[in-house]
Design a protein around this motif. Structure first.
Motif, PDB file in Angstrom:
ATOM      1  N   LYS A 201       0.661  -1.330   0.181  1.00  0.00           N
ATOM      2  CA  LYS A 201      -0.027  -0.056   0.106  1.00  0.00           C
ATOM      3  C   LYS A 201       0.908   1.459   0.009  1.00  0.00           C
ATOM      4  CE  LYS A 201      -3.755   2.375   2.109  1.00  0.00           C
ATOM      5  NZ  LYS A 201      -4.804   2.621   3.304  1.00  0.00           N
ATOM      6  N   ASN A 202       2.030   1.101   0.522  1.00  0.00           N
ATOM      7  CA  ASN A 202       2.969   2.283   0.618  1.00  0.00           C
ATOM      8  C   ASN A 202       3.481   2.780  -0.540  1.00  0.00           C
ATOM      9  OD1 ASN A 202       4.939   1.521   3.632  1.00  0.00           O
ATOM     10  ND2 ASN A 202       3.053   2.698   3.391  1.00  0.00           N
ATOM     11  N   ILE A 203       3.542   1.822  -1.617  1.00  0.00           N
ATOM     12  CA  ILE A 203       3.753   2.256  -2.983  1.00  0.00           C
ATOM     13  C   ILE A 203       2.691   2.967  -3.653  1.00  0.00           C
ATOM     14  CG2 ILE A 203       4.440   1.326  -5.329  1.00  0.00           C
ATOM     15  CD1 ILE A 203       5.658  -1.225  -3.610  1.00  0.00           C
ATOM     16  N   PHE A 204       1.569   2.396  -3.618  1.00  0.00           N
ATOM     17  CA  PHE A 204       0.413   3.129  -4.173  1.00  0.00           C
ATOM     18  C   PHE A 204       0.062   4.444  -3.542  1.00  0.00           C
ATOM     19  CE2 PHE A 204      -0.200  -1.025  -5.687  1.00  0.00           C
ATOM     20  CZ  PHE A 204      -0.913  -0.698  -6.984  1.00  0.00           C
ATOM     21  N   GLU A 205      -0.021   4.703  -2.356  1.00  0.00           N
ATOM     22  CA  GLU A 205      -0.058   5.640  -1.510  1.00  0.00           C
ATOM     23  C   GLU A 205       1.129   6.810  -1.886  1.00  0.00           C
ATOM     24  OE1 GLU A 205      -1.177   7.857   2.636  1.00  0.00           O
ATOM     25  OE2 GLU A 205      -0.232   5.978   2.769  1.00  0.00           O
ATOM     26  N   PHE A 206       2.232   6.530  -2.092  1.00  0.00           N
ATOM     27  CA  PHE A 206       3.374   7.342  -2.293  1.00  0.00           C
ATOM     28  C   PHE A 206       2.938   8.047  -3.589  1.00  0.00           C
ATOM     29  CE2 PHE A 206       7.670   7.952  -4.167  1.00  0.00           C
ATOM     30  CZ  PHE A 206       8.013   9.167  -3.513  1.00  0.00           C
ATOM     31  N   GLY A 207       2.626   7.017  -4.540  1.00  0.00           N
ATOM     32  CA  GLY A 207       2.455   7.853  -6.124  1.00  0.00           C
ATOM     33  C   GLY A 207       1.338   8.848  -5.917  1.00  0.00           C
ATOM     34  N   VAL A 208       0.266   8.392  -5.181  1.00  0.00           N
ATOM     35  CA  VAL A 208      -0.669   9.422  -4.843  1.00  0.00           C
ATOM     36  C   VAL A 208      -0.137  10.921  -4.476  1.00  0.00           C
ATOM     37  CG1 VAL A 208      -3.149   9.876  -3.849  1.00  0.00           C
ATOM     38  CG2 VAL A 208      -2.596   7.710  -4.691  1.00  0.00           C
ATOM     39  N   PHE A 209       0.422  10.660  -3.154  1.00  0.00           N
ATOM     40  CA  PHE A 209       0.960  11.786  -2.636  1.00  0.00           C
ATOM     41  C   PHE A 209       1.936  12.602  -3.638  1.00  0.00           C
ATOM     42  CE2 PHE A 209       4.321  13.689   0.123  1.00  0.00           C
ATOM     43  CZ  PHE A 209       3.604  14.524   0.805  1.00  0.00           C
ATOM     44  N   VAL A 210       2.779  11.951  -4.397  1.00  0.00           N
ATOM     45  CA  VAL A 210       3.677  12.750  -5.102  1.00  0.00           C
ATOM     46  C   VAL A 210       2.624  13.567  -6.241  1.00  0.00           C
ATOM     47  CG1 VAL A 210       5.207  12.413  -7.405  1.00  0.00           C
ATOM     48  CG2 VAL A 210       5.510  11.348  -5.127  1.00  0.00           C
ATOM     49  N   VAL A 211       1.597  12.532  -6.623  1.00  0.00           N
ATOM     50  CA  VAL A 211       0.780  13.206  -7.710  1.00  0.00           C
ATOM     51  C   VAL A 211      -0.052  14.805  -7.210  1.00  0.00           C
ATOM     52  CG1 VAL A 211      -1.362  13.408  -9.136  1.00  0.00           C
ATOM     53  CG2 VAL A 211       0.374  11.755  -9.215  1.00  0.00           C
ATOM     54  N   MET A 212      -0.441  14.496  -5.828  1.00  0.00           N
ATOM     55  CA  MET A 212      -1.175  15.482  -5.248  1.00  0.00           C
ATOM     56  C   MET A 212      -0.102  16.747  -4.782  1.00  0.00           C
ATOM     57  SD  MET A 212      -4.045  13.474  -3.091  1.00  0.00           S
ATOM     58  CE  MET A 212      -4.909  15.017  -2.614  1.00  0.00           C
TER      59      MET A 212
ATOM     60  N   ARG B  22      -6.958   6.855   1.473  1.00  0.00           N
ATOM     61  CA  ARG B  22      -8.338   6.475   1.108  1.00  0.00           C
ATOM     62  C   ARG B  22      -8.256   6.414  -0.476  1.00  0.00           C
ATOM     63  NH1 ARG B  22     -10.517  10.210   4.945  1.00  0.00           N
ATOM     64  NH2 ARG B  22     -10.713  11.688   3.360  1.00  0.00           N
ATOM     65  N   ILE B  23      -7.425   7.358  -1.156  1.00  0.00           N
ATOM     66  CA  ILE B  23      -7.540   7.339  -2.692  1.00  0.00           C
ATOM     67  C   ILE B  23      -6.759   6.048  -2.884  1.00  0.00           C
ATOM     68  CG2 ILE B  23      -6.458   8.636  -4.667  1.00  0.00           C
ATOM     69  CD1 ILE B  23      -7.093  11.088  -3.229  1.00  0.00           C
ATOM     70  N   ALA B  24      -5.515   5.929  -2.263  1.00  0.00           N
ATOM     71  CA  ALA B  24      -4.821   4.550  -2.550  1.00  0.00           C
ATOM     72  C   ALA B  24      -5.561   3.188  -2.500  1.00  0.00           C
ATOM     73  CB  ALA B  24      -3.725   4.421  -1.822  1.00  0.00           C
ATOM     74  N   ASP B  25      -6.513   3.236  -1.369  1.00  0.00           N
ATOM     75  CA  ASP B  25      -7.539   2.133  -1.255  1.00  0.00           C
ATOM     76  C   ASP B  25      -8.454   1.896  -2.369  1.00  0.00           C
ATOM     77  OD1 ASP B  25      -6.538   1.297   1.251  1.00  0.00           O
ATOM     78  OD2 ASP B  25      -7.886   2.358   2.382  1.00  0.00           O
ATOM     79  N   VAL B  26      -8.975   3.080  -2.876  1.00  0.00           N
ATOM     80  CA  VAL B  26     -10.058   2.988  -4.301  1.00  0.00           C
ATOM     81  C   VAL B  26      -8.944   2.483  -5.350  1.00  0.00           C
ATOM     82  CG1 VAL B  26     -11.060   4.373  -5.824  1.00  0.00           C
ATOM     83  CG2 VAL B  26     -11.280   4.708  -3.236  1.00  0.00           C
ATOM     84  N   ILE B  27      -7.852   2.790  -5.665  1.00  0.00           N
ATOM     85  CA  ILE B  27      -7.067   2.553  -6.614  1.00  0.00           C
ATOM     86  C   ILE B  27      -6.786   0.876  -6.546  1.00  0.00           C
ATOM     87  CG2 ILE B  27      -4.915   2.900  -7.752  1.00  0.00           C
ATOM     88  CD1 ILE B  27      -4.813   5.621  -7.037  1.00  0.00           C
TER      89      ILE B  27
END
Length: 408
Positions: free
Chosen positions: A269-280, A396-401
């Motif tokens: 999950k860290n990998i996905f959430e980090f990607g979301v964070f970088v974009v935001m 939450r966004i990472a969970d959806v993805i």
């Protein structure tokens, strides 16, 4: 002119105090969770163990007081006082930086100071990080940075950073970078008479904290089995419900057990959430990238160019944590801390190139009109930064993805 500037500073700090109060009480959960309360059970009573410094101080204060604080209430009050000291240190750093910086950058500096507080206060008010050992490591770094800026009794930096590693060996990756980079900066860019001093401080500090890190990771668990039950019982007595403790951290730090196998799912999950964070966070990443691009491009010579490159990549010390550990909320805050404190420190050191590029950058942002105000307050949506996960919204966004991609 001086009186007007003084009044402006007073008004600014009154505004910051109100901001801190609003942020702290908005996100304050008034809870020390089980991992943070467990830390207070570690002390040098059990040998020179990892993460034992704060618990040793806590135990020492208990021995001096006429009443017992080795309980949850005592832990809670200690964490509350520590958080207050942390905030005071940030303000002292701000006062020092404003005092030492050139008048032309003071307005831009104030925007930076407000921006940093939006991250620095909520993270240690929420349940996940209230009382977290990170706050003591940060206090050590801020104190060391102020000594560098004041050029007073700088040799004390060595024991201060050693203490920070004794608080938590992760300090070498999280918060030591800002101090080491500033020492290197002073050695390469400062007056020639101080070059050897700062280079010596850099080398000796690096060797000592690296040695302590290796000891804490590899050799601090020799008495683990003998004291395990006592540490567990003490941790339970200081927990919120009198029972819940963080068994993994006791297994790791007291017994030396590798708990990385328990963290695999979090890593994914860290990998996905980090990607979301970088974009935001792209607007800020672009601003910082442009700032350093101009800084390096406008360097006076090759040496100065390399100094700015060192400043730019200094936050890279967090990469081992990102690769092997899971607390991405803490890792991302350490990166924000690094750039905020380092750039403000370079302004206090009157680096003309940094001053010019900051003013240019702020001028470009202001040209965007209402968007510039949005950029100043946008970080609120991420608050508070958490521990394993970065923030509620990115989680939450990472969970959806992940669910959409059938990963989770």
């Amino acid at each position: 002119m001086k009186a007007a500037n003084k009044d402006n500073n007073i008004n600014f700090f009154l505004f910051l105090v109100l901001t801190v109060l609003a942020l702290f009480f908005t996100y304050f959960d008034a809870i020390v969770n089980k991992i943070d309360s467990t830390m207070f059970a570690f002390s040098y009573k059990y040998g020179f163990i990892s993460r034992g410094f704060v618990g040793t101080v806590f135990r020492g204060i208990n021995n001096l007081l006429p009443f017992d604080i080795m309980n949850y209430k005592g832990v809670f009050v200690f964490c509350l006082i520590s958080t207050f000291i942390y905030i005071v240190l940030i303000f002292l750093f701000y006062i020092l930086v404003l005092k030492k910086s050139d008048i032309k950058v003071k307005k831009s500096l104030k925007y930076m100071m407000f921006f940093f507080l939006l991250f620095a206060i909520p993270i240690f008010a929420g349940e996940e990080n209230f009382g977290r050992l990170d706050i003591y490591m940060i206090m050590c770094s801020i104190t060391a940075v102020m000594l560098i800026l004041c050029e007073k009794i700088e040799w004390i930096i060595i024991p201060i950073l050693a203490i920070a590693v004794m608080v938590h060996q992760g300090y070498v990756f999280m918060f030591a970078n800002v101090v080491l980079v500033l020492l290197m900066y002073k050695a390469l860019m400062g007056e020639k008479k101080d070059t050897k001093k700062h280079l010596f401080l850099f080398v000796l500090t690096f060797i000592i904290i690296s040695g302590l890190f290796l000891y804490m990771e590899l050799f601090s668990h020799s008495t683990g089995k003998d004291v395990y039950e006592e540490v567990v019982n003490l941790a339970q007595s200081m927990s919120r419900d009198g029972y819940s403790i963080h068994e993994d951290v006791i297994d790791k730090e007291i017994l030396g057990i590798d708990i990385s196998a328990n963290e695999t799912a979090f890593h994914i999950k860290n990998i996905f959430e980090f990607g979301v964070f970088v974009v935001m966070m792209l607007p800020y990443i672009i601003i910082v990238a442009k700032f350093f691009s101009r800084l390096i491009k406008n360097a006076n010579d090759k040496k100065q160019r390399w100094v700015y490159i060192i400043v730019l990549i200094g936050s890279g010390t967090i990469l081992p944590d990102m690769l092997f550990k899971i607390d991405y909320g803490r890792w991302m805050f350490s990166v924000i801390f690094y750039y905020a404190i380092t750039i403000m420190s370079l302004l206090a050191l009157r680096d003309k190139n940094v001053e010019e590029q900051l003013v240019t950058g702020m001028s470009n942002i202001k040209k965007k009109g209402p968007i510039s105000l949005l950029l100043l307050i946008y970080p609120i949506i991420f608050q508070p930064f958490l521990a394993i996960y970065i923030s509620d919204i990115t989680s939450r966004i990472a969970d959806v993805i992940m669910k959409t991609c059938h990963v989770w």
